[in-house]
Enzyme design. Sequence first.
Site, PDB file in Angstrom:
ATOM      1  N   GLY A 246       0.785  -1.228   0.000  1.00 24.72           N
ATOM      2  CA  GLY A 246       0.000   0.000   0.000  1.00 24.72           C
ATOM      3  C   GLY A 246       0.815   1.275   0.000  1.00 24.72           C
ATOM      4  O   GLY A 246       0.236   2.358   0.007  1.00 24.72           O
ATOM      5  N   GLU A 281       4.578  -6.055   2.382  1.00 25.76           N
ATOM      6  CA  GLU A 281       4.706  -6.526   1.003  1.00 25.76           C
ATOM      7  C   GLU A 281       4.373  -5.421   0.011  1.00 25.76           C
ATOM      8  O   GLU A 281       3.284  -5.392  -0.538  1.00 25.76           O
ATOM      9  CB  GLU A 281       3.842  -7.769   0.764  1.00 25.76           C
ATOM     10  CG  GLU A 281       2.651  -7.871   1.706  1.00 25.76           C
ATOM     11  CD  GLU A 281       1.786  -9.088   1.534  1.00 25.76           C
ATOM     12  OE1 GLU A 281       2.312 -10.192   1.679  1.00 25.76           O
ATOM     13  OE2 GLU A 281       0.585  -8.918   1.273  1.00 25.76           O
ATOM     14  N   PRO A 282       5.313  -4.503  -0.198  1.00 24.30           N
ATOM     15  CA  PRO A 282       5.071  -3.438  -1.169  1.00 24.30           C
ATOM     16  C   PRO A 282       5.099  -3.962  -2.611  1.00 24.30           C
ATOM     17  O   PRO A 282       5.877  -4.860  -2.924  1.00 24.30           O
ATOM     18  CB  PRO A 282       6.250  -2.486  -0.941  1.00 24.30           C
ATOM     19  CG  PRO A 282       7.347  -3.371  -0.427  1.00 24.30           C
ATOM     20  CD  PRO A 282       6.657  -4.433   0.397  1.00 24.30           C
ATOM     21  N   GLY A 283       4.232  -3.421  -3.428  1.00 26.61           N
ATOM     22  CA  GLY A 283       4.237  -3.717  -4.862  1.00 26.61           C
ATOM     23  C   GLY A 283       4.542  -2.441  -5.631  1.00 26.61           C
ATOM     24  O   GLY A 283       5.615  -2.259  -6.185  1.00 26.61           O
ATOM     25  N   ARG A 284       3.580  -1.516  -5.592  1.00 25.74           N
ATOM     26  CA  ARG A 284       3.709  -0.260  -6.321  1.00 25.74           C
ATOM     27  C   ARG A 284       5.023   0.471  -5.996  1.00 25.74           C
ATOM     28  O   ARG A 284       5.702   0.959  -6.891  1.00 25.74           O
ATOM     29  CB  ARG A 284       2.531   0.659  -5.961  1.00 25.74           C
ATOM     30  CG  ARG A 284       2.526   1.994  -6.682  1.00 25.74           C
ATOM     31  CD  ARG A 284       1.471   2.928  -6.094  1.00 25.74           C
ATOM     32  NE  ARG A 284       0.213   2.245  -5.877  1.00 25.74           N
ATOM     33  CZ  ARG A 284      -0.713   2.070  -6.799  1.00 25.74           C
ATOM     34  NH1 ARG A 284      -0.541   2.561  -7.996  1.00 25.74           N
ATOM     35  NH2 ARG A 284      -1.825   1.429  -6.508  1.00 25.74           N
ATOM     36  N   CYS A 350     -12.100   4.262 -29.127  1.00 25.14           N
ATOM     37  CA  CYS A 350     -13.340   5.009 -29.316  1.00 25.14           C
ATOM     38  C   CYS A 350     -14.129   5.110 -28.024  1.00 25.14           C
ATOM     39  O   CYS A 350     -15.241   4.577 -27.926  1.00 25.14           O
ATOM     40  CB  CYS A 350     -14.176   4.355 -30.400  1.00 25.14           C
ATOM     41  SG  CYS A 350     -13.370   4.511 -31.977  1.00 25.14           S
TER      42      CYS A 350
HETATM   43  C1  LIG Z   1      -1.821  -5.739  -4.216  1.00 26.89           C
HETATM   44  C2  LIG Z   1      -1.305  -6.329  -2.962  1.00 26.89           C
HETATM   45  C3  LIG Z   1      -0.139  -5.831  -2.371  1.00 26.89           C
HETATM   46  C4  LIG Z   1       0.655  -4.683  -2.925  1.00 26.89           C
HETATM   47  O1  LIG Z   1      -0.057  -3.502  -2.947  1.00 26.89           O
HETATM   48  P1  LIG Z   1       0.671  -2.143  -3.362  1.00 26.89           P
HETATM   49  O2  LIG Z   1      -0.346  -1.112  -3.154  1.00 26.89           O
HETATM   50  O3  LIG Z   1       1.052  -2.291  -4.793  1.00 26.89           O
HETATM   51  O4  LIG Z   1       1.859  -1.991  -2.477  1.00 26.89           O
HETATM   52  C5  LIG Z   1       0.313  -6.438  -1.220  1.00 26.89           C
HETATM   53  N1  LIG Z   1      -0.357  -7.486  -0.681  1.00 26.89           N
HETATM   54  C6  LIG Z   1      -1.478  -7.999  -1.235  1.00 26.89           C
HETATM   55  C7  LIG Z   1      -2.139  -9.159  -0.617  1.00 26.89           C
HETATM   56  C8  LIG Z   1      -1.992  -7.431  -2.386  1.00 26.89           C
HETATM   57  O5  LIG Z   1      -3.109  -7.940  -2.921  1.00 26.89           O
END
Ligand SMILES: *Cc1c(COP(=O)(O)O)cnc(C)c1O
Length: 421
Positions: A246, A281-284, A350
């Site tokens: 997040g 668990e960062p993604g973004r 479109c």
């Molecule tokens: C999507 C997700 C994340 C990563 O979220 P970000 O906002 O990209 O950091 C982490 N844990 C779980 C379970 C997710 O579904």
Amino acid sequence: MRRLDDWDATRLEGLADQYDTPLYVIDRERVRENLRRFRDAVESALPNPRVMYAAKANTGPAVLEAVLETGTEIECAARGELQRAIAAGAEPDTLRYTAVNPPAADLDYAVELASDHPELTVTAGARDTFDRLAERGYDGRVAVRVNPGIGTGHHEKVATGKDAKFGIPAEEVPAVAADLAERFELVGLHAHVGSGVLHDDLDDHCRAIETVADLARETAAHLADTPATGVDAPAAAFEFVDFGGGFGVPYRPDEAPLDLSVVAERVAAAVGELPARVELEPGRYVAADAGTLLTRVNTVKETPETTVVGVDASLATLVRPAMFDAYHAVRNVSGADRETVSASVGGPCCTSADVFCTDRPLAAPERGDLLAVGNAGAYGYELASRFHSQPLPAEVAVDGDEARVRRERETMADVTRLERD
Ligand SMILES: *Cc1c(COP(=O)(O)O)cnc(C)c1O
């Protein structure tokens, strides 16, 4: 931190000339830097934490391999993500599988994988999912995904913390955990409460973390009080409590990047005393500013209201503006020194949703100019589609002076490959 202007114009022009547009560019060094910075901050504020990369932000091999190069493990939310993490070199025993309404084939795969790799952990947020695991003979490591009833983030469509789809309602968690402890090896608690959190959202985000940490303490005490669970003390209840991802990046020029040392301190304070490893668990945060999307100007149309700029990328290439009303910086790489005009930039689809920006100051675009879209490394290629029969774009990975295509541009033959007479 990296803004769109920090990408070298000559380099971007060279990549676009060589690999054509629309083109995703991923900087592997930036992925590694982002992860190291995040881990350093978290490790300074918390005892023995664990940071994983949430693969769904970008599952391309360029990113997954760069993540593994830093020694970071991977969180997967689908069978395909598990398979791609393994293909990129992840050790299956280190993987975390977060099952959200999992298709049967995904559960079959995860259970099969866990039979050879018993350290794999499955996280689920519905009793029904645990029953489906048990029906497959699974009795291994599990974590409970909780719904703390608080969601945070940049858009309602990503605030998962209060969406009933995700997690077991907080008040049911102690009893469900006690039941699970009898049937599985219960090792953790998990919550992922939002996405795109910046400093302004930090209070809310930390309140959600506090709620989850309180729930973890309450649940641990309940497990220790329930003899059938075999847990003899609250401290023995959980190996980890995972507070999800997040963490946001500044998409707008006036937004400040997260000060990670502040974030880590705030998270540590919100967690409080916890006899379990803290996981994030960062993604973004890992992938967003490591990527940019390059696109060429097809058409420039002057209208009384604005300059309408048509480009060869569209909502099929990058859907975030259309789907989340997301702001992405747009830069005219070719004409930086031209006068600034107010422009609306969109693609060839479109629908009026196919715009990257409206009334945006932009160096006066001309046909053939190269534009770059910022923070495209996360949830960019991952959400791309073939709408309007557009082949998926290519993704080139750069690492220092090297550049290598890691996802080829599709051809029309790829688009129609599965069609039959
Ligand atoms: C999507 C997700 C994340 C990563 O979220 P970000 O906002 O990209 O950091 C982490 N844990 C779980 C379970 C997710 O579904």
